[in-house]
Design an enzyme around this catalytic site. Structure first.
Site, PDB file in Angstrom:
ATOM      1  N   PHE A   7      24.867   7.251  51.913  1.00  0.00           N
ATOM      2  CA  PHE A   7      24.439   6.619  53.175  1.00  0.00           C
ATOM      3  C   PHE A   7      25.495   5.696  53.757  1.00  0.00           C
ATOM      4  O   PHE A   7      25.498   5.418  54.951  1.00  0.00           O
ATOM      5  CB  PHE A   7      23.131   5.824  52.958  1.00  0.00           C
ATOM      6  N   GLU A  15      19.813  11.251  53.438  1.00  0.00           N
ATOM      7  CA  GLU A  15      18.590  11.311  54.241  1.00  0.00           C
ATOM      8  C   GLU A  15      18.286   9.963  54.906  1.00  0.00           C
ATOM      9  O   GLU A  15      17.418   9.879  55.762  1.00  0.00           O
ATOM     10  CB  GLU A  15      17.401  11.799  53.401  1.00  0.00           C
ATOM     11  N   SER A  66      26.187   7.482  43.889  1.00  0.00           N
ATOM     12  CA  SER A  66      26.121   6.591  42.729  1.00  0.00           C
ATOM     13  C   SER A  66      26.551   7.349  41.466  1.00  0.00           C
ATOM     14  O   SER A  66      26.459   8.582  41.405  1.00  0.00           O
ATOM     15  CB  SER A  66      24.703   6.059  42.578  1.00  0.00           C
ATOM     16  N   CYS A  75      32.076   1.331  48.898  1.00  0.00           N
ATOM     17  CA  CYS A  75      32.504   1.625  47.523  1.00  0.00           C
ATOM     18  C   CYS A  75      33.797   0.911  47.196  1.00  0.00           C
ATOM     19  O   CYS A  75      34.182   0.831  46.039  1.00  0.00           O
ATOM     20  CB  CYS A  75      32.682   3.122  47.352  1.00  0.00           C
ATOM     21  N   LYS A  94      25.554  18.123  53.274  1.00  0.00           N
ATOM     22  CA  LYS A  94      24.222  17.591  52.971  1.00  0.00           C
ATOM     23  C   LYS A  94      24.375  16.066  53.024  1.00  0.00           C
ATOM     24  O   LYS A  94      24.781  15.421  52.064  1.00  0.00           O
ATOM     25  CB  LYS A  94      23.796  18.047  51.565  1.00  0.00           C
ATOM     26  N   GLU A 134      26.660  -2.245  39.467  1.00  0.00           N
ATOM     27  CA  GLU A 134      27.034  -2.137  40.876  1.00  0.00           C
ATOM     28  C   GLU A 134      25.828  -2.595  41.692  1.00  0.00           C
ATOM     29  O   GLU A 134      24.759  -1.984  41.609  1.00  0.00           O
ATOM     30  CB  GLU A 134      27.375  -0.692  41.239  1.00  0.00           C
TER      31      GLU A 134
END
Ligand code: NAD
Length: 496
Positions: A150, A177, A227, A282, A174, A382
């Site tokens: 995301f 969402e 992740s 990240c 993909k 994280e």
């Protein structure tokens, strides 16, 4: 009225009716703004078939034509990037200037991919034996997929698809969402640029879609970003099924500050890298490793700057936007609570923030912890939010050991005025991307992006020459064009 976001298959919006959907929110208002269709197996298979059908035609489209289409895509993107940035802000929450920065970094990979004719050039050796020449070529692998997170709904997909498509593959994206609209916008842009139908597909979905992509025999390579537990799962499952996989995972990026560092520059860097995009990067810095006696002075400067930061609606003049969902905000806030319980000093507690935005937005202000120990969850995990931890150490060696012992190895930075110390650090540190007085050392498009250890599974990093290699297979041709009189039987290897 909310948006209906669906798939993009074979050059147009999918017209079927989805059984399952997921809600999309504007994080700054807390309101539901849309519903995204979640693909079922039949829809995924339809998308893969359309990509597989388009592949031979696209592979055989000339390099000139392919690079012209990529170039056109770049021109359109450059002209309309504010539109895309606004979409990103509306679903992700990051401030507009940062969303525009994201698009610009993605565009750099498109610009890199415009040079695909040069990038695909092979080698040629004339006369390796009598009348024998040898040359190498690189060919596309086929249908490839990108499964993305995301936090960069445009840039991370653009780490992959420009290179994959320019190299002659067909690409299935993909997206997350949580913020799927950017992907659809990009699909429409490809169409406008003249990309043939089926070459770029967007499949919205969740685990069902990922699992089908991982097992589909016609999908040959997968680029994943997300992740670490999911990255590991995608890598293991995809490779077991015979696919090429590069799976980029999570991060815990340390910034080591030596006593001779320029503290004004360092404090600015800690703020920008710790709280930009609400820490949902990240490459965000989440730990400052302060080599004493630097900590007190540095923390003072960081706190001064934190006092000036405005947390608020990304479409207004804020420095930092909301977190992506209410669940994620609550999870990050629970880490703040855990840090306090574990005995760290909450110098600034972001849970008290007065945000410049709607009451229902998913707000959490910048948080700073001092006296963090390496067994606390705020250090080990994280968090992926605006939480910066300071770990105090006595020596450079202690700082180095802390960073190298952490299971993640995405990015790191050292702040110092000592060139020798910086050089030693770049040599000894076990992390994939290293900054020297640069807090977020994201490589430019013609280098490759990727971490070490639990931050990347597989051996190819994203974009740059490693990206070109990932999306192509090498072939070496040995050819003989002889005068017929030079024939004759010889069962051994040629000697000259
Ligand atoms: P995520 O792992 O939840 O999701 C990533 C993708 O995997 C999404 O497309 C999602 O739909 C899919 N997914 C989620 N759960 C799944 C499951 N159980 N099985 C199969 N697929 C699943 O990650 P996120 O929350 O969207 O993104 C944040 C994470 O991404 C952070 O850990 C961050 O460090 C990481 N990230 C890493 C990099 C990098 O370059 N290393 C870059 C950006 C983000």
């Amino acid at each position: 009225m909310t948006n209906h976001i669906t798939h993009w298959i074979n050059g147009s919006s999918w017209t079927g009716k989805a059984d399952r959907k997921s809600d999309v929110f504007n994080p700054a208002t807390g309101l539901k703004t849309g519903e995204v269709d979640l693909a079922d197996i039949a829809t995924i298979d339809e998308a893969v078939e359309s990509a597989a059908k388009a592949f031979p035609m696209w592979r055989d489209t000339s390099l000139t034509k392919r690079s012209q289409i990529v170039f056109k895509f770049r021109e359109l993107l450059n002209n309309k990037k504010e539109e895309l940035a606004a979409i990103i802000t509306s679903e992700h929450g990051k401030v507009l200037s940062d969303a525009l920065g994201e698009v610009t970094r993605g565009q750099e990979v498109v610009e890199f991919a415009c040079g695909i004719p040069h990038l695909l050039k092979g080698g040629f050796s004339e006369g390796v034996s009598n009348g024998v020449d040898v040359y190498s070529i690189r060919q596309p692998v086929g249908v490839v997929a990108g499964i993305t997170p995301f936090n960069f709904p445009a840039m991370v997909p653009m780490w992959f698809f420009p290179v994959a498509i320019a190299a002659g593959n067909t690409f299935i994206l993909k997206p997350s969402e949580k913020d799927p609209s950017a992907a659809i916008w990009l699909a429409k842009l490809w169409k406008e640029a003249g990309l043939p139908d089926g070459v770029f597909t967007v499949l919205n979905g969740d685990k069902v879609a990922v699992d089908r992509i991982l097992e589909h025999p016609k999908v040959k390579a997968i680029s994943f970003v997300g992740s670490t537990p999911i990255a590991k799962y995608v890598y293991e499952t995809g490779t077991k099924n015979g696919k090429r996989v590069q799976a980029l995972g999570g991060a815990k990026n340390h910034m080591v500050v030596l006593p001779d560092a320029d503290l004004e520059l360092t404090a600015d860097a800690a703020i920008n890298a710790g709280f930009g995009s609400a820490g949902e990067r990240c490459m965000a810095i989440s730990v400052v490793v302060a080599v004493e006696p630097v900590a007190d002075e540095l923390i003072k400067r960081i706190v001064d700057r934190m006092g000036k930061l405005v947390t608020g609606d990304g479409t207004k003049n804020s420095d930092m936007g909301p977190l992506v969902t209410k669940q994620h905000r609550d999870k990050v806030a629970s880490y703040v609570e855990a840090g306090i319980k574990a005995g760290a000093t909450a110098v600034v507690d972001g849970r008290n923030v007065q945000a410049d935005g709607a009451k229902e937005g998913f707000w959490l202000g910048p948080t700073l912890f001092d006296n963090v120990k390496i067994n606390m969850t705020i250090y080990t995990d994280e968090i992926f939010g605006p939480v910066l931890s300071v770990v105090r150490v006595k020596t450079y060696e202690e700082a180095l050991k802390i960073v190298n012992d952490h299971p993640y190895g995405n990015g790191t930075a050292i702040f110092t005025n000592d060139g020798g110390a910086a050089r030693r650090f770049q040599n000894e540190i076990e992390v994939g991307m290293v900054g020297i007085n640069v807090p977020i050392p994201v490589p430019v498009a013609y280098y490759s992006f990727g971490g070490w250890k639990n931050s990347l599974f597989g051996d190819s990093h994203a974009h740059g020459t490693e990206g070109v290699h990932f999306y192509t297979r090498g072939k070496v041709i040995t050819s003989r064009w002889l005068d017929p009189s030079h024939g004759g039987i010889n069962l051994g290897f040629p000697q000259n």
